[in-house]
Design a protein around this motif. Structure first.
Motif, PDB file in Angstrom:
ATOM      1  N   SER A 100       0.838  -1.195   0.000  1.00  8.98           N
ATOM      2  CA  SER A 100       0.000   0.000   0.000  1.00  8.98           C
ATOM      3  C   SER A 100       0.871   1.242   0.000  1.00  8.98           C
ATOM      4  O   SER A 100       1.833   1.343   0.773  1.00  8.98           O
ATOM      5  N   SER A 101       0.524   2.195  -0.871  1.00 12.02           N
ATOM      6  CA  SER A 101       1.248   3.468  -0.881  1.00 12.02           C
ATOM      7  C   SER A 101       0.815   4.354   0.285  1.00 12.02           C
ATOM      8  O   SER A 101       1.578   5.195   0.760  1.00 12.02           O
ATOM      9  N   ALA A 102      -0.427   4.187   0.736  1.00  9.50           N
ATOM     10  CA  ALA A 102      -0.903   4.942   1.898  1.00  9.50           C
ATOM     11  C   ALA A 102      -0.347   4.327   3.171  1.00  9.50           C
ATOM     12  O   ALA A 102      -0.115   3.117   3.248  1.00  9.50           O
ATOM     13  N   LYS A 103      -0.129   5.161   4.160  1.00  8.37           N
ATOM     14  CA  LYS A 103       0.447   4.711   5.433  1.00  8.37           C
ATOM     15  C   LYS A 103      -0.596   4.786   6.544  1.00  8.37           C
ATOM     16  O   LYS A 103      -1.523   5.595   6.494  1.00  8.37           O
ATOM     17  N   ALA A 104      -0.402   3.951   7.528  1.00  8.48           N
ATOM     18  CA  ALA A 104      -1.204   4.044   8.745  1.00  8.48           C
ATOM     19  C   ALA A 104      -0.602   5.121   9.647  1.00  8.48           C
ATOM     20  O   ALA A 104       0.584   5.475   9.512  1.00  8.48           O
ATOM     21  N   VAL A 105      -1.408   5.659  10.547  1.00 11.01           N
ATOM     22  CA  VAL A 105      -0.954   6.748  11.415  1.00 11.01           C
ATOM     23  C   VAL A 105      -1.378   6.455  12.857  1.00 11.01           C
ATOM     24  O   VAL A 105      -2.528   6.058  13.107  1.00 11.01           O
ATOM     25  N   ILE A 106      -0.439   6.622  13.780  1.00 14.00           N
ATOM     26  CA  ILE A 106      -0.760   6.666  15.208  1.00 14.00           C
ATOM     27  C   ILE A 106      -0.386   8.067  15.675  1.00 14.00           C
ATOM     28  O   ILE A 106       0.778   8.455  15.604  1.00 14.00           O
ATOM     29  N   GLN A 107      -1.365   8.814  16.130  1.00 14.32           N
ATOM     30  CA  GLN A 107      -1.140  10.219  16.481  1.00 14.32           C
ATOM     31  C   GLN A 107      -1.427  10.453  17.950  1.00 14.32           C
ATOM     32  O   GLN A 107      -2.397   9.910  18.503  1.00 14.32           O
ATOM     33  N   PHE A 108      -0.599  11.251  18.595  1.00 14.68           N
ATOM     34  CA  PHE A 108      -0.793  11.620  19.998  1.00 14.68           C
ATOM     35  C   PHE A 108       0.013  12.894  20.242  1.00 14.68           C
ATOM     36  O   PHE A 108       0.947  13.210  19.494  1.00 14.68           O
ATOM     37  N   PRO A 109      -0.287  13.651  21.291  1.00 14.27           N
ATOM     38  CA  PRO A 109       0.508  14.846  21.596  1.00 14.27           C
ATOM     39  C   PRO A 109       1.944  14.483  21.925  1.00 14.27           C
ATOM     40  O   PRO A 109       2.194  13.506  22.649  1.00 14.27           O
ATOM     41  N   ALA A 110       2.880  15.247  21.394  1.00 11.70           N
ATOM     42  CA  ALA A 110       4.292  14.990  21.697  1.00 11.70           C
ATOM     43  C   ALA A 110       4.564  15.142  23.190  1.00 11.70           C
ATOM     44  O   ALA A 110       5.391  14.419  23.763  1.00 11.70           O
ATOM     45  N   SER A 111       3.847  16.063  23.841  1.00  6.28           N
ATOM     46  CA  SER A 111       4.044  16.256  25.281  1.00  6.28           C
ATOM     47  C   SER A 111       3.647  14.999  26.060  1.00  6.28           C
ATOM     48  O   SER A 111       4.266  14.665  27.076  1.00  6.28           O
ATOM     49  N   THR A 112       2.634  14.291  25.590  1.00  6.08           N
ATOM     50  CA  THR A 112       2.231  13.040  26.244  1.00  6.08           C
ATOM     51  C   THR A 112       3.329  11.992  26.117  1.00  6.08           C
ATOM     52  O   THR A 112       3.655  11.284  27.081  1.00  6.08           O
ATOM     53  N   ALA A 113       3.931  11.892  24.925  1.00  5.06           N
ATOM     54  CA  ALA A 113       5.012  10.928  24.720  1.00  5.06           C
ATOM     55  C   ALA A 113       6.224  11.284  25.582  1.00  5.06           C
ATOM     56  O   ALA A 113       6.907  10.386  26.104  1.00  5.06           O
ATOM     57  N   LEU A 114       6.489  12.568  25.741  1.00  2.00           N
ATOM     58  CA  LEU A 114       7.616  12.971  26.585  1.00  2.00           C
ATOM     59  C   LEU A 114       7.368  12.603  28.047  1.00  2.00           C
ATOM     60  O   LEU A 114       8.307  12.294  28.794  1.00  2.00           O
ATOM     61  N   THR A 115       6.111  12.622  28.464  1.00  2.12           N
ATOM     62  CA  THR A 115       5.777  12.176  29.820  1.00  2.12           C
ATOM     63  C   THR A 115       6.028  10.676  29.957  1.00  2.12           C
ATOM     64  O   THR A 115       6.545  10.216  30.985  1.00  2.12           O
ATOM     65  N   TRP A 116       5.661   9.899  28.898  1.00  2.37           N
ATOM     66  CA  TRP A 116       5.969   8.462  28.928  1.00  2.37           C
ATOM     67  C   TRP A 116       7.470   8.235  29.096  1.00  2.37           C
ATOM     68  O   TRP A 116       7.902   7.435  29.917  1.00  2.37           O
ATOM     69  N   VAL A 117       8.248   8.973  28.300  1.00  2.86           N
ATOM     70  CA  VAL A 117       9.698   8.796  28.336  1.00  2.86           C
ATOM     71  C   VAL A 117      10.255   9.160  29.713  1.00  2.86           C
ATOM     72  O   VAL A 117      11.141   8.482  30.244  1.00  2.86           O
ATOM     73  N   SER A 118       9.720  10.231  30.285  1.00  2.14           N
ATOM     74  CA  SER A 118      10.184  10.646  31.615  1.00  2.14           C
ATOM     75  C   SER A 118       9.960   9.542  32.637  1.00  2.14           C
ATOM     76  O   SER A 118      10.849   9.228  33.446  1.00  2.14           O
ATOM     77  N   HIS A 119       8.785   8.904  32.613  1.00  2.81           N
ATOM     78  CA  HIS A 119       8.514   7.804  33.547  1.00  2.81           C
ATOM     79  C   HIS A 119       9.413   6.610  33.261  1.00  2.81           C
ATOM     80  O   HIS A 119       9.900   5.945  34.197  1.00  2.81           O
ATOM     81  N   MET A 120       9.657   6.331  31.987  1.00  6.03           N
ATOM     82  CA  MET A 120      10.494   5.179  31.633  1.00  6.03           C
ATOM     83  C   MET A 120      11.925   5.358  32.108  1.00  6.03           C
ATOM     84  O   MET A 120      12.626   4.386  32.431  1.00  6.03           O
ATOM     85  N   LEU A 121      12.388   6.622  32.159  1.00  7.86           N
ATOM     86  CA  LEU A 121      13.755   6.898  32.571  1.00  7.86           C
ATOM     87  C   LEU A 121      13.872   7.192  34.064  1.00  7.86           C
ATOM     88  O   LEU A 121      14.913   7.650  34.534  1.00  7.86           O
ATOM     89  N   GLY A 122      12.779   6.967  34.799  1.00  8.68           N
ATOM     90  CA  GLY A 122      12.829   7.141  36.247  1.00  8.68           C
ATOM     91  C   GLY A 122      12.387   8.494  36.731  1.00  8.68           C
ATOM     92  O   GLY A 122      12.456   8.767  37.942  1.00  8.68           O
ATOM     93  N   GLY A 123      11.922   9.362  35.849  1.00  9.06           N
ATOM     94  CA  GLY A 123      11.464  10.679  36.266  1.00  9.06           C
ATOM     95  C   GLY A 123      10.045  10.625  36.827  1.00  9.06           C
ATOM     96  O   GLY A 123       9.353   9.605  36.759  1.00  9.06           O
ATOM     97  N   SER A 124       9.620  11.761  37.376  1.00  9.81           N
ATOM     98  CA  SER A 124       8.284  11.826  37.968  1.00  9.81           C
ATOM     99  C   SER A 124       7.215  12.109  36.921  1.00  9.81           C
ATOM    100  O   SER A 124       6.062  11.731  37.076  1.00  9.81           O
ATOM    101  N   GLY A 125       7.621  12.810  35.843  1.00 13.24           N
ATOM    102  CA  GLY A 125       6.666  13.150  34.797  1.00 13.24           C
ATOM    103  C   GLY A 125       5.645  14.183  35.217  1.00 13.24           C
ATOM    104  O   GLY A 125       4.636  14.380  34.536  1.00 13.24           O
TER     105      GLY A 125
END
Length: 308
Positions: A100-125
């Motif tokens: 398929s030439s068309a792509k699938a998309v998963i969309q979310f706020p970048a700030s939400t993903a940064l909160t995930w990363v913060s928790h994964m790295l031991g931060g409080s988020g």
């Protein structure tokens, strides 16, 4: 001559007029049908609800915070309409679909993903992250989360998604991310994400062609060859309003404006003449007043419908 007494001026209550004035009408383009069949819509809703539970469990395990994902809505719309509904600055994970030439998309706020990363790295988020591009480390972690999410998506859709899907790239501007042609139809599911005390909205968009081809085989709908018969059968079961009425009378607008409770309007309907049986204002037959047990009824004595 029959008479009628006016009970309420104009016959329409104020709440009814207000409701009619606030009613909105949505324009539907029959050249670009964007409505899912009821059977298909229900199957997709169940699949995406399963994905929401799987995704929430996966995020809880990876982020090490209680995460809850809820599927809010599943609809079909063009890619242009989908992209226009997204925030200008957001994280869009574009996913390759084999063949398929068309792509699938998963969309979310970048700030939400940064909160995930913060928790994964031991931060409080707890600190609200800004909407910005990911660093290399952040992008690698987000890609890992999305790869796991795609596994959950494949499991949830089952036989509906038979082609391989993989993460391709991450875009940060919804207007510049060219996942599909503007007129391509997409199946779009929206989700409510709750991570700890934070909440946000995410969407998953898949090319409609890929899912509908499989959906038609797994859950077939009626054949188009019988569309006329099916339409006639459905219309025959649609309830309509039937009224038994006297002969209408013509009066001047000034007479209507001067009406008050207790006024009497003469109706030019002879006592011996049957009443008109009307459907949606169209007189189809004549009927005499009768009864059926303890209930009022009418007896059809003449039909005005022309044979076809």
């Amino acid at each position: 001559m029959a008479t009628v007494t006016v009970q309420e001026q104009y016959g329409i209550s104020a709440p009814a007029r207000a409701a009619a004035a606030t009613k909105t009408v949505e324009v539907y383009d029959f050249r670009r049908p964007t409505t899912l069949a009821r059977e298909h819509s229900r199957v997709l809703e169940l699949a995406f609800e399963t994905f929401a539970r799987q995704w929430g469990t996966q995020l809880t395990a990876k982020v090490r915070m209680v995460c809850q994902v809820t599927c809010d809505q599943v609809l079909m719309q063009t890619y242009d309409d989908y992209a226009s509904s997204l925030p200008a600055s957001t994280a869009m994970v574009l996913c390759n679909l084999e063949g398929s030439s068309a792509k699938a998309v998963i969309q979310f706020p970048a700030s939400t993903a940064l909160t995930w990363v913060s928790h994964m790295l031991g931060g409080s988020g707890n600190r609200i992250a800004p909407e910005r591009k990911f660093t290399q480390i952040e992008e690698a972690l987000v890609r890992g989360l999305m790869s796991d999410a795609l596994e959950d998506l494949r499991y949830s859709l089952g036989a509906l998604l038979v082609v391989p899907i993989s993460v391709d790239a991450i875009q940060y501007n919804s207007q510049f991310a060219q996942a599909a042609a503007t007129a391509d139809l997409m199946i779009v599911a929206s989700f409510a994400l709750e991570v700890g005390e934070g909440s946000s909205i995410a969407t998953v968009a898949l090319p409609a062609r890929i899912l509908l081809e499989q959906l038609g085989e797994v859950h077939p709908t009626g054949s188009r060859a019988k569309s006329k018969e099916l339409l006639q059968a459905q219309l025959s079961r649609v309830p309509v309003e039937v009224s038994l009425r006297l002969t209408p009378v013509r009066v001047l607008p000034s007479r209507i404006l001067d009406l008050a409770v207790g006024d009497i309007l003469p109706i030019p309907h002879p006592k011996h003449r049957p009443l008109d049986l009307a459907v949606d204002g169209l007189s189809l037959a004549r009927a005499a007043v009768g009864s059926n047990g303890s209930r009022l009824a009418c007896i059809i004595i003449e039909s005005k419908e022309k044979p076809r």
